[in-house]
Design a protein around this motif. Structure first.
Motif, PDB file in Angstrom:
ATOM      1  N   PRO A 124      65.693  52.907  -4.102  1.00 48.24           N
ATOM      2  CA  PRO A 124      65.919  54.237  -4.699  1.00 48.24           C
ATOM      3  C   PRO A 124      66.157  54.136  -6.206  1.00 48.24           C
ATOM      4  CG  PRO A 124      67.919  53.460  -3.668  1.00 48.24           C
ATOM      5  CD  PRO A 124      66.870  52.399  -3.415  1.00 48.24           C
ATOM      6  N   PHE A 125      65.747  55.165  -6.907  1.00 51.84           N
ATOM      7  CA  PHE A 125      65.936  55.238  -8.356  1.00 51.84           C
ATOM      8  C   PHE A 125      66.480  56.612  -8.718  1.00 51.84           C
ATOM      9  CE2 PHE A 125      62.844  51.993  -7.630  1.00 51.84           C
ATOM     10  CZ  PHE A 125      63.143  51.013  -8.556  1.00 51.84           C
ATOM     11  N   GLY A 126      67.361  56.657  -9.695  1.00 58.49           N
ATOM     12  CA  GLY A 126      67.834  57.923 -10.216  1.00 58.49           C
ATOM     13  C   GLY A 126      66.795  58.481 -11.173  1.00 58.49           C
ATOM     14  N   ALA A 127      66.516  59.777 -11.060  1.00 53.69           N
ATOM     15  CA  ALA A 127      65.465  60.328 -11.919  1.00 53.69           C
ATOM     16  C   ALA A 127      65.729  61.755 -12.362  1.00 53.69           C
ATOM     17  CB  ALA A 127      64.117  60.271 -11.210  1.00 53.69           C
ATOM     18  N   SER A 128      66.521  62.491 -11.618  1.00 60.74           N
ATOM     19  CA  SER A 128      66.626  63.913 -11.929  1.00 60.74           C
ATOM     20  C   SER A 128      67.967  64.326 -12.518  1.00 60.74           C
ATOM     21  CB  SER A 128      66.355  64.745 -10.668  1.00 60.74           C
ATOM     22  OG  SER A 128      67.315  64.458  -9.687  1.00 60.74           O
ATOM     23  N   LEU A 129      68.894  63.411 -12.621  1.00 64.70           N
ATOM     24  CA  LEU A 129      70.221  63.738 -13.150  1.00 64.70           C
ATOM     25  C   LEU A 129      70.547  62.824 -14.321  1.00 64.70           C
ATOM     26  CD1 LEU A 129      72.167  63.958  -9.774  1.00 64.70           C
ATOM     27  CD2 LEU A 129      71.164  65.834 -11.071  1.00 64.70           C
ATOM     28  N   LEU A 130      71.386  63.296 -15.218  1.00 61.99           N
ATOM     29  CA  LEU A 130      71.822  62.476 -16.339  1.00 61.99           C
ATOM     30  C   LEU A 130      72.606  61.262 -15.833  1.00 61.99           C
ATOM     31  CD1 LEU A 130      71.993  62.146 -19.381  1.00 61.99           C
ATOM     32  CD2 LEU A 130      74.012  63.627 -19.362  1.00 61.99           C
ATOM     33  N   PHE A 131      73.467  61.488 -14.831  1.00 61.23           N
ATOM     34  CA  PHE A 131      74.231  60.419 -14.202  1.00 61.23           C
ATOM     35  C   PHE A 131      74.135  60.597 -12.689  1.00 61.23           C
ATOM     36  CE2 PHE A 131      76.572  61.156 -18.195  1.00 61.23           C
ATOM     37  CZ  PHE A 131      76.518  59.880 -18.737  1.00 61.23           C
ATOM     38  N   GLU A 132      74.042  59.511 -11.961  1.00 59.36           N
ATOM     39  CA  GLU A 132      74.105  59.597 -10.507  1.00 59.36           C
ATOM     40  C   GLU A 132      75.523  60.015 -10.122  1.00 59.36           C
ATOM     41  OE1 GLU A 132      71.420  59.108  -8.226  1.00 59.36           O
ATOM     42  OE2 GLU A 132      70.501  59.437 -10.177  1.00 59.36           O
ATOM     43  N   PRO A 133      75.689  60.834  -9.081  1.00 59.97           N
ATOM     44  CA  PRO A 133      77.010  61.394  -8.742  1.00 59.97           C
ATOM     45  C   PRO A 133      78.114  60.355  -8.574  1.00 59.97           C
ATOM     46  CG  PRO A 133      75.320  62.479  -7.479  1.00 59.97           C
ATOM     47  CD  PRO A 133      74.646  61.352  -8.222  1.00 59.97           C
ATOM     48  N   LEU A 137      83.375  59.468 -11.753  1.00 58.20           N
ATOM     49  CA  LEU A 137      84.461  59.726 -10.810  1.00 58.20           C
ATOM     50  C   LEU A 137      85.787  59.856 -11.545  1.00 58.20           C
ATOM     51  CD1 LEU A 137      83.446  57.107  -8.090  1.00 58.20           C
ATOM     52  CD2 LEU A 137      82.979  59.562  -8.078  1.00 58.20           C
ATOM     53  N   THR A 138      86.749  60.476 -10.897  1.00 53.89           N
ATOM     54  CA  THR A 138      88.093  60.600 -11.456  1.00 53.89           C
ATOM     55  C   THR A 138      88.765  59.228 -11.452  1.00 53.89           C
ATOM     56  OG1 THR A 138      89.105  61.021  -9.316  1.00 53.89           O
ATOM     57  CG2 THR A 138      88.309  62.948 -10.560  1.00 53.89           C
ATOM     58  N   ALA A 139      89.919  59.139 -12.074  1.00 54.15           N
ATOM     59  CA  ALA A 139      90.661  57.874 -12.109  1.00 54.15           C
ATOM     60  C   ALA A 139      91.028  57.396 -10.709  1.00 54.15           C
ATOM     61  CB  ALA A 139      91.909  58.029 -12.966  1.00 54.15           C
ATOM     62  N   THR A 140      91.138  58.329  -9.757  1.00 57.74           N
ATOM     63  CA  THR A 140      91.481  57.948  -8.383  1.00 57.74           C
ATOM     64  C   THR A 140      90.231  57.638  -7.550  1.00 57.74           C
ATOM     65  OG1 THR A 140      91.508  60.256  -7.679  1.00 57.74           O
ATOM     66  CG2 THR A 140      93.612  59.299  -8.416  1.00 57.74           C
ATOM     67  N   GLY A 141      89.065  57.738  -8.170  1.00 54.72           N
ATOM     68  CA  GLY A 141      87.835  57.385  -7.465  1.00 54.72           C
ATOM     69  C   GLY A 141      87.151  58.524  -6.732  1.00 54.72           C
ATOM     70  N   GLY A 142      87.613  59.739  -6.924  1.00 57.34           N
ATOM     71  CA  GLY A 142      86.999  60.883  -6.259  1.00 57.34           C
ATOM     72  C   GLY A 142      86.124  61.681  -7.214  1.00 57.34           C
ATOM     73  N   PRO A 143      85.450  62.681  -6.686  1.00 55.35           N
ATOM     74  CA  PRO A 143      84.611  63.524  -7.544  1.00 55.35           C
ATOM     75  C   PRO A 143      85.464  64.511  -8.347  1.00 55.35           C
ATOM     76  CG  PRO A 143      84.532  64.325  -5.295  1.00 55.35           C
ATOM     77  CD  PRO A 143      85.336  63.048  -5.274  1.00 55.35           C
ATOM     78  N   TYR A 144      84.961  64.907  -9.492  1.00 56.35           N
ATOM     79  CA  TYR A 144      85.645  65.919 -10.299  1.00 56.35           C
ATOM     80  C   TYR A 144      85.522  67.277  -9.632  1.00 56.35           C
ATOM     81  CZ  TYR A 144      86.403  62.809 -14.220  1.00 56.35           C
ATOM     82  OH  TYR A 144      86.851  61.790 -15.017  1.00 56.35           O
ATOM     83  N   LYS A 145      86.560  68.090  -9.784  1.00 55.80           N
ATOM     84  CA  LYS A 145      86.548  69.446  -9.242  1.00 55.80           C
ATOM     85  C   LYS A 145      86.657  70.496 -10.343  1.00 55.80           C
ATOM     86  CE  LYS A 145      88.210  67.871  -4.881  1.00 55.80           C
ATOM     87  NZ  LYS A 145      89.262  67.592  -3.997  1.00 55.80           N
ATOM     88  N   VAL A 146      86.902  70.027 -11.570  1.00 59.04           N
ATOM     89  CA  VAL A 146      87.022  70.903 -12.727  1.00 59.04           C
ATOM     90  C   VAL A 146      86.002  70.428 -13.764  1.00 59.04           C
ATOM     91  CG1 VAL A 146      88.575  71.729 -14.550  1.00 59.04           C
ATOM     92  CG2 VAL A 146      89.465  71.298 -12.245  1.00 59.04           C
ATOM     93  N   PHE A 147      85.265  71.383 -14.342  1.00 57.50           N
ATOM     94  CA  PHE A 147      84.151  71.019 -15.217  1.00 57.50           C
ATOM     95  C   PHE A 147      84.581  70.282 -16.493  1.00 57.50           C
ATOM     96  CE2 PHE A 147      81.267  71.853 -18.753  1.00 57.50           C
ATOM     97  CZ  PHE A 147      80.146  71.208 -18.267  1.00 57.50           C
ATOM     98  N   THR A 148      85.596  70.757 -17.196  1.00 61.82           N
ATOM     99  CA  THR A 148      85.931  70.181 -18.496  1.00 61.82           C
ATOM    100  C   THR A 148      86.244  68.679 -18.420  1.00 61.82           C
ATOM    101  OG1 THR A 148      86.659  72.335 -19.290  1.00 61.82           O
ATOM    102  CG2 THR A 148      87.405  70.410 -20.547  1.00 61.82           C
ATOM    103  N   PRO A 149      87.070  68.198 -17.498  1.00 61.45           N
ATOM    104  CA  PRO A 149      87.287  66.747 -17.409  1.00 61.45           C
ATOM    105  C   PRO A 149      85.990  65.997 -17.035  1.00 61.45           C
ATOM    106  CG  PRO A 149      89.010  67.914 -16.221  1.00 61.45           C
ATOM    107  CD  PRO A 149      87.989  68.933 -16.603  1.00 61.45           C
ATOM    108  N   PHE A 150      85.185  66.602 -16.181  1.00 59.83           N
ATOM    109  CA  PHE A 150      83.895  65.996 -15.823  1.00 59.83           C
ATOM    110  C   PHE A 150      83.019  65.857 -17.074  1.00 59.83           C
ATOM    111  CE2 PHE A 150      79.411  66.893 -14.865  1.00 59.83           C
ATOM    112  CZ  PHE A 150      79.103  65.761 -14.134  1.00 59.83           C
ATOM    113  N   TYR A 151      82.959  66.913 -17.855  1.00 59.11           N
ATOM    114  CA  TYR A 151      82.169  66.925 -19.079  1.00 59.11           C
ATOM    115  C   TYR A 151      82.641  65.833 -20.032  1.00 59.11           C
ATOM    116  CZ  TYR A 151      80.414  68.630 -23.569  1.00 59.11           C
ATOM    117  OH  TYR A 151      79.833  68.728 -24.802  1.00 59.11           O
ATOM    118  N   ARG A 152      83.942  65.716 -20.197  1.00 51.10           N
ATOM    119  CA  ARG A 152      84.500  64.686 -21.084  1.00 51.10           C
ATOM    120  C   ARG A 152      84.161  63.286 -20.585  1.00 51.10           C
ATOM    121  NH1 ARG A 152      89.836  67.898 -21.325  1.00 51.10           N
ATOM    122  NH2 ARG A 152      89.422  69.302 -23.066  1.00 51.10           N
ATOM    123  N   ALA A 153      84.208  63.092 -19.274  1.00 47.56           N
ATOM    124  CA  ALA A 153      83.868  61.778 -18.708  1.00 47.56           C
ATOM    125  C   ALA A 153      82.394  61.454 -18.950  1.00 47.56           C
ATOM    126  CB  ALA A 153      84.183  61.744 -17.217  1.00 47.56           C
TER     127      ALA A 153
END
Length: 155
Positions: A124-133, A137-153
């Motif tokens: 598999p190859f990543g092709a359609s997203l800037l970053f693969e999901p 990840l958050t510092a605890t290893g989970g997905p972001y739930k708020v856009f601004t911290p995700f954007y900063r990361a």
């Protein structure tokens, strides 16, 4: 002689900036470009999307033909179609762009497992997203739930 490599086109019907295709060509093996229309998939295209798909596949086919190959079109369940194409061509690998959606990861695992059991490597190859999901990840290893911290990361 090198065994062929299947390059599966899905939602990225383009030749430029196509990591799966670039890797398939770089492998030095003959490349079998293909598209599979799976009418049984939950995300199967409707009438308007099929119009777009028809014209996009025609353009892709012309681009591939201009480079001395041809686009193989198959219809049916994706896993079965890839297995049949690998058997028909003697391909030992399938290169593809990852898809992202509710069922995409589970389907990818099922297909990879069945092809691996038949001796066909899946890459598999990543092709359609800037970053693969799983890369952002958050510092605890989970997905972001708020856009601004995700954007900063991402920055």
């Amino acid at each position: 002689m090198n065994q062929p490599v299947i390059c599966l086109f899905a939602n990225d019907l383009r030749l430029a900036d196509q990591p799966a295709l670039s890797a398939a060509v770089a492998s030095g093996a003959p490349v079998v470009p293909c598209y599979v229309l799976d009418d049984t998939a939950p995300d199967a295209p409707g009438a308007a999307s099929r119009w777009w798909l028809h014209h996009s596949l025609a353009a892709l086919g012309l681009g591939i033909a201009a480079r001395g190959s041809r686009l193989v079109l198959r219809r049916g369940p994706l896993g079965e179609s890839l297995m049949g194409l690998a058997r028909d061509t003697g391909a030992t690998a399938v290169y593809f762009s990852r898809r992202h959606g509710p069922d995409a990861a589970a389907e990818e695992r099922r297909i990879r497992d069945s092809l691996a059991a038949a001796g066909v490597d899946c890459r598999p190859f990543g092709a359609s997203l800037l970053f693969e999901p799983e890369r952002i990840l958050t510092a605890t290893g989970g997905p972001y739930k708020v856009f601004t911290p995700f954007y900063r990361a991402c920055l």
